[in-house]
Design an enzyme around this catalytic site. Structure first.
Site, short mmCIF file in Angstrom:
data_model
loop_
_atom_site.label_atom_id
_atom_site.label_comp_id
_atom_site.label_asym_id
_atom_site.label_seq_id
_atom_site.Cartn_x
_atom_site.Cartn_y
_atom_site.Cartn_z
N ARG A 168 0.83 -1.21 0.00
CA ARG A 168 0.00 0.00 0.00
C ARG A 168 0.86 1.26 0.00
NH1 ARG A 168 -5.07 0.99 3.95
NH2 ARG A 168 -3.59 1.23 5.66
N ARG A 217 -1.60 -3.72 14.81
CA ARG A 217 -2.90 -3.15 14.43
C ARG A 217 -3.95 -4.25 14.31
NH1 ARG A 217 -1.76 -0.04 9.15
NH2 ARG A 217 -3.87 0.76 9.30
P1 AMP Z 1 -7.00 4.13 9.56
O1 AMP Z 1 -6.51 4.97 8.45
O2 AMP Z 1 -8.51 4.08 9.64
O3 AMP Z 1 -6.39 2.75 9.55
O4 AMP Z 1 -6.53 4.83 10.93
C1 AMP Z 1 -5.15 5.03 11.22
C2 AMP Z 1 -4.94 5.13 12.71
O5 AMP Z 1 -5.69 6.24 13.24
C3 AMP Z 1 -5.40 3.93 13.51
O6 AMP Z 1 -4.44 2.90 13.56
C4 AMP Z 1 -5.63 4.57 14.88
O7 AMP Z 1 -4.40 4.81 15.56
C5 AMP Z 1 -6.20 5.93 14.51
N1 AMP Z 1 -7.69 5.88 14.41
C6 AMP Z 1 -8.45 6.07 13.30
N2 AMP Z 1 -9.76 5.98 13.59
C7 AMP Z 1 -9.83 5.71 14.91
C8 AMP Z 1 -10.90 5.48 15.82
N3 AMP Z 1 -12.18 5.48 15.42
N4 AMP Z 1 -10.58 5.25 17.13
C9 AMP Z 1 -9.31 5.25 17.57
N5 AMP Z 1 -8.26 5.43 16.77
C10 AMP Z 1 -8.50 5.67 15.45
#
Ligand code: AMP
Length: 210
Positions: free
Chosen positions: A123, A167
């Site tokens: 990615r 993750r």
């Molecule tokens: P993503 O792009 O959705 O994978 O988000 C990247 C990172 O942002 C995640 O690994 C979390 O650290 C943080 N994050 C995004 N959305 C949330 C959420 N709803 N709650 C807590 N952390 C979030």
């Protein structure tokens, strides 16, 4: 229509959100993109969120709920929205209920962990606008350059293999219980992520219509 896209990091929620956004003309709200923008701008909550994000942990519920609440209050969300990456914990889902936000459907994109690990290594994301690409499945027209804005595409820090393992662990511990939460409300539909993105998209649109 108010929709939630659920799924492990790298399952393809962002891509499916774009497909739904085109079909239903409702905005996608990605808390991950909003947090990354805040980190880049160096805002107060961006600074607080950065360490957790880099480590593959979740940002605290109060920060994420706060930014989500402000976002869905905006005008373009009046006819509905797609939540990509929110809620990620049961308290976040409860916060939506408390706010009186009615969710119509929760679409889970299911992809096995091993496949996700392979996918995330390819990615790339745009440094400028945050668009997402994949070196094999969704390459940029010019290598390393975003099709949409011309900025450089890079590997996200949290897509490094060791962080991806963390993750996924976080997803199974904290986010996967939401499947049960929404299944009990009769709102959960599961779409199996296919090898061909277009096939997954067909299944997603069918799941929303059905
Ligand atoms: P993503 O792009 O959705 O994978 O988000 C990247 C990172 O942002 C995640 O690994 C979390 O650290 C943080 N994050 C995004 N959305 C949330 C959420 N709803 N709650 C807590 N952390 C979030």
């Amino acid at each position: 229509m108010n929709l939630i896209l659920l799924g492990a990091p790298g399952a393809g929620k962002g891509t499916q959100a774009e497909v739904i956004c085109d079909a239903l003309k409702i905005p996608t709200i990605s808390t991950g993109n909003m947090l990354r923008a805040a980190v880049k701008e160096g805002t107060e909550y961006g600074l607080k969120a950065k360490a957790a994000m880099d480590a593959g942990d979740l940002v605290s519920d109060d920060i994420v709920i706060g930014i989500l609440k402000d976002r869905i209050a905006q005008d373009d969300c009046k006819n509905g929205f797609i939540l990509d990456g929110f809620p990620r914990t049961v308290p976040q889902a409860q916060a939506l209920d408390t706010m009186g936000v009615k969710i119509d459907k929760v679409v889970e994109i299911y992809v096995a962990d091993e496949t996700i690990q392979q996918r995330l290594s390819g990615r790339r994301v745009c440094e400028g606008c945050g668009n997402s690409y994949h070196i094999d499945f969704k390459p940029t027209k010019v290598e390393g350059i975003c099709d949409a804005c011309g900025a450089k595409t890079v590997i996200r820090k949290d897509d490094e293999p060791a962080t991806v393992i963390d993750r996924l662990k976080t997803y199974h511990e904290k986010t996967a219980p939401l499947k049960d939460y929404y299944a009990k409300q009769g709102k959960l539909v599961t779409v199996e992520g296919q090898e061909e993105v277009s096939e997954t998209s067909k299944l997603t649109l069918k799941a929303i219509e059905g």
